[in-house]
Write an enzyme that holds these catalytic residues in place. Sequence first.
Site, PDB file in Angstrom:
ATOM      1  N   GLU A 199       3.955   1.706   2.365  1.00  0.00           N
ATOM      2  CA  GLU A 199       5.077   0.768   2.238  1.00  0.00           C
ATOM      3  C   GLU A 199       5.995   1.091   1.057  1.00  0.00           C
ATOM      4  OE1 GLU A 199       2.168  -0.080   4.461  1.00  0.00           O
ATOM      5  OE2 GLU A 199       1.675  -0.859   2.493  1.00  0.00           O
ATOM      6  N   GLY A 245       0.844  -1.183   0.000  1.00  0.00           N
ATOM      7  CA  GLY A 245       0.000   0.000   0.000  1.00  0.00           C
ATOM      8  C   GLY A 245       0.879   1.232   0.000  1.00  0.00           C
ATOM      9  N   SER A 246       0.254   2.391   0.097  1.00  0.00           N
ATOM     10  CA  SER A 246       1.010   3.636  -0.031  1.00  0.00           C
ATOM     11  C   SER A 246       2.066   3.791   1.047  1.00  0.00           C
ATOM     12  CB  SER A 246       0.033   4.818   0.016  1.00  0.00           C
ATOM     13  OG  SER A 246      -0.740   4.775   1.209  1.00  0.00           O
ATOM     14  N   HIS A 252     -10.062 -31.781  20.739  1.00  0.00           N
ATOM     15  CA  HIS A 252     -10.988 -30.963  19.952  1.00  0.00           C
ATOM     16  C   HIS A 252     -12.385 -30.966  20.556  1.00  0.00           C
ATOM     17  CE1 HIS A 252     -12.843 -30.010  15.717  1.00  0.00           C
ATOM     18  NE2 HIS A 252     -12.866 -28.966  16.521  1.00  0.00           N
TER      19      HIS A 252
END
Length: 539
Positions: free
Chosen positions: A45, A42-43, A294
């Site tokens: 980075e 994105g901007s 589980h």
Amino acid sequence: MQADAVIARVQDNEQTGLVPVRQAVTDLLRQFGMTTMFGNPGSTELGLFLDFPADFRYVLGLQESVVVGMADGYAQATHNAAFINLHSAVGVGHAMGAIFTAHKNRTPLVITAGQQSRAILPYDPFLFSSQATELPKPYVKWSIEPARAEDVPLAIARAYYMAMQPPCGPVLVSVPADDWGRLCEPVQARQVSRSVRPDPVLLDRIGGQLDVAGRPAFVLGAAVDRDGAWDDVVALAERHRAAVWTAPMSGRNGFPEDHPLFAGFLPAARERIVSLLDGHDFILALGAAAFTYHVEGEGPHVPPGSVLAQIVDDPNTLSWAPVGTAVQGSVRQSVRDLLARPQPAARQDPPRRVPAPRAEPSPLMSVAYVLQTLAEVRAADSIVVEEAPSARPVMQRYLPILQSGTFYTMCSGGLGFGLPAAVGVALGKPGSKVIGVLGDGSSMYSIQGLWSAAQLGLPITFLILKNRSYAALREFAPVYGFTAKDALHGVDLPDIDFVATARGMGCEAMRVSEPDALPVILRKALGMKLPVLVEIDVA
């Protein structure tokens, strides 16, 4: 005049030894052997990619969970941390499910996340991550937003060491957008020991218990293969003639499943575990929790008269072991120390595992028939990456794993790992044939990974076991009181065309619904050098 100022600044930097943060970071990553980056930028980075080094590779994923899944598979395949670049708060949020899976997989990941520029942080700017270090918790080992731009390389160095220290796992560094261009001192990588030697007194006690046991059993978890202990565990099992089980919900296999000492797979249910281990007077859990459940259960955790010991690299796992002796340490080193003990008295072999009955073809193919056919046509060293929860018990009978490093699945129970992980494993093991065994439901969590596989030209065969439902939920429903007459909502998946989807992503694709055609199509798909998807209609 501007050009003269730039030249003067560069000369000053050369004299002082300072470099831009982005260069200090890429130089450091190169020393760590981390020249592959996974991301969806994105901007905030973009500053990292100015003057991007020619020897680095950027692997683009079309959604952040796909990015982390690819990096997870790559890190496991290469035995080194993978570097990830995510976009601020939203990108990290998209990736959180995959980060949780990496946490459970004990996969070392160095995650950087963008942040708005420091100068406007007080004003709650657009794309601002207000609590950047808190957002990924508790599923990262460490997270930080450095106090100064100059501290970013040191923070990434520390993140790498922490990610790689057992128990391995993901870490996150939040980096403001304007930090990448600031000047800092270069950082040199250090050599850090990652092997944890077990307590010799406790290990000697476990060794003594094993030596005198009449009918020992081993329960192996993912850390056996993760720690490179496969061959050592085989040698230890053969020395003690121990029955070998795979632990419940293990993401890796640690023993050849065609070996006469291999007993099978333990379910994630207390009473069933006790029943299957009954008759063994000593149980040694290696690289595994003792035990993962589980469903709710009751009664003892081990059979009456049995003694339990556990060796694993994770102190958190050791802390909740309900009974027995627990030792923290490297599984491989511990097993080698046990092998250094004198030869024990001879024992009889445990009963051999009863082979599965042969699956026969039927008009609507069974999963057993499909996986049996795959086992017959695939090479033993091909790598299976699995995410087909309803098919897993069948796979454990009809698709044996025979070699170390040839099986991966997720330890978390969260879907979306398998398809992108297959891409990462193929990247990390170039030249190997990778086979993704996927359910139709689970594959849709990260179907965008097909595009990355196609763009990279990887030799992956994706097999979609198409039963048109979340079949695992149907099988699990009786645990919560459902009967055959009760409606079960939200589990049907009609009308998904995986062939069209794969072709739209740039992959070759085929469909098979006739059992006679299955061997031919599987051989063709496995022989292809580029990614191919096979949609298989199953009962």
